[in-house]
Design an enzyme around this catalytic site. Structure first.
Site, mmCIF file in Angstrom:
data_model
loop_
_atom_site.group_PDB
_atom_site.id
_atom_site.type_symbol
_atom_site.label_atom_id
_atom_site.label_comp_id
_atom_site.label_asym_id
_atom_site.label_seq_id
_atom_site.Cartn_x
_atom_site.Cartn_y
_atom_site.Cartn_z
ATOM 1 N N ASP A 113 0.796 -1.231 0.000
ATOM 2 C CA ASP A 113 0.000 0.000 0.000
ATOM 3 C C ASP A 113 0.828 1.280 0.000
ATOM 4 O OD1 ASP A 113 -2.530 -1.171 -0.120
ATOM 5 O OD2 ASP A 113 -2.416 -1.693 1.999
ATOM 6 N N ASP A 174 -5.791 -4.675 -6.773
ATOM 7 C CA ASP A 174 -5.540 -3.305 -6.294
ATOM 8 C C ASP A 174 -4.076 -2.884 -6.487
ATOM 9 O OD1 ASP A 174 -7.327 -5.021 -4.928
ATOM 10 O OD2 ASP A 174 -7.651 -3.613 -3.305
HETATM 11 N N1 GLY Z 1 -7.172 -1.604 -1.577
HETATM 12 C C1 GLY Z 1 -8.151 -1.983 -0.648
HETATM 13 C C2 GLY Z 1 -9.533 -1.737 -1.103
HETATM 14 O O1 GLY Z 1 -9.775 -1.404 -2.234
HETATM 15 O O2 GLY Z 1 -10.424 -1.889 -0.289
#
Ligand code: GLY
Length: 390
Positions: A113, A174
């Site tokens: 992240d 993601d």
């Molecule tokens: N990247 C985490 C979400 O989209 O909830």
């Protein structure tokens, strides 16, 4: 003769009223951004220095997070966009302060992240202020941290889990969003290793995350020893085989960005396949705000996800620049989303919901966490899309 005259008049009327509607759009979007700036100034005033707005709990109380949570870059990033729009120096001061508060995350290697955290905050600071002396070292440090999660055997960045975990090597769709940080690091340093990692990750994800219809799995688990795919599943979607709305939006945004950064047509093709899937889904609601999972069993009563719609709008506005034939098609869809999000159904008035801009997002439905609430990333991509639409 009269028939032809009437047809001509009707055509002129439709053409000019359509053009009028298009002309009015920037004003409507400017108004939305002005309102957002007022809301976010109030939000900034209401928060402690090391707190970041995250969401609301089921009683409507504000939920904040510290800098290590994956969403900490969105608040500073939103402030940067709003400063870019208003040129209000008090917003710049807030953006600088909030960005400073997240910077130390550039050394956090515990998940992928770091791209969300550092690119949305420090990346926007660099883009807008051009102050490279302070921002570039942070961006490079973050790119180095993210690169440590890359394994040449699998060819992908590990999204979740410890670097030495031999049982699971989890990659989520993601993760495509975090590649922008790597592309930028190569531009800033001339070192192509970041670029190569990003391309490898994008290629592997293209091969392993997608289904024939253009939709994607949320999670792919690789064997770290051989690089083989062990399983494909979901974490935040309805089912392993379903189309979790935000996952589709991350993919669309990610491959559009990969095309922008590499000019490799295969990424454009991939982005257009995802766009086609999302835009032609028979269950697409009239207002174009997706159901939280496109396969939710309770459609049309299923919850909507404003965050997925906002990410999609921003991505489509980017995509519209790379296919002249479909430019209008992508833009119209994005504008429809933005108009829906700007309506009372989805958007808060001043002082509502602790100054978040948008209502009705879904964070993690299977875990019953952050369901039908505001989310800081819905606001971020809404603001970004409004800026792109202008
Ligand atoms: N990247 C985490 C979400 O989209 O909830």
């Amino acid at each position: 003769m009269i028939d032809r005259f009437i047809t001509l008049l009707a055509f002129i009327f439709l053409f000019t009223s359509g053009a009028q509607a298009q002309k009015k759009l920037p004003k409507e979007f400017s108004r939305s951004l002005k309102l957002a700036a007022r809301q976010y100034k109030l939000m900034d005033n209401s928060l402690a220095e090391d707190d970041f707005p995250r969401s609301l709990d089921s009683n409507g109380n504000l939920v904040t997070n510290k800098r290590s949570w994956w969403t900490s870059g969105f608040f500073p990033g939103s402030l940067w966009y709003l400063y870019e729009f208003t040129k209000d120096t008090s917003i710049k001061t807030a953006a600088l302060r909030r960005t400073k508060a997240v910077e130390a995350e550039s050394l956090n290697t515990s998940d992928h992240d770091i791209g969300f955290k550092i690119w949305c905050s420090v990346g926007n600071q660099l883009r807008i202020t051009k102050d490279s002396s302070h921002t570039v070292p942070v961006i490079i440090a973050a790119a180095n941290s993210l690169s440590k999660r890359f394994n040449p055997v699998t060819g992908v960045i590990r999204s979740w889990g410890k670097p030495d975990d031999q049982k699971e090597y989890l990659v989520i769709i993601d993760n495509m969003m975090n590649l922008e940080l790597l592309f930028e690091a190569t531009k800033l340093t001339g070192d192509s290793s970041y670029y190569k990692i990003a391309v490898s990750h994008a290629d592997k994800t293209m091969a392993n995350h997608f289904r024939r219809d253009g939709s994607s799995y949320h999670v792919v688990n690789y064997d770290p020893a051989t690089g083989a795919v062990k399983s494909k599943r979901t974490a935040q979607g309805l089912a392993d085989s379903s189309a979790w709305a935000r996952g589709q939006a991350w993919g669309l945004y990610g491959y559009t960005m990969c095309y922008r950064e590499t000019h490799d047509p295969k990424y454009l093709l991939q982005a257009e396949r995802i766009a086609w899937f999302l835009m032609n889904d028979p269950r697409l609601p009239k207002d174009h705000i997706f159901y939280w999972d496109l396969d939710a069993p309770d459609i049309p009563g299923a919850l909507r996800d404003a965050s997925a719609a906002a990410i999609t709008a921003s991505a489509l506005l980017d995509l519209s620049k790379y296919n002249f034939e479909k430019e209008r098609y992508y833009k119209d869809f994005a504008i429809k989303i933005l108009q829906s999000l700007g309506s009372d159904v989805y958007r808060n008035h001043l002082n509502e919901q602790h100054h978040f801009l948008l209502k009705h997002s879904v964070g993690h439905q299977p875990a019953k966490s952050e369901v039908d609430v505001p989310l800081s990333y819905a606001d971020y991509y809404y603001i970004e899309a409004l800026m792109r639409a202008r």
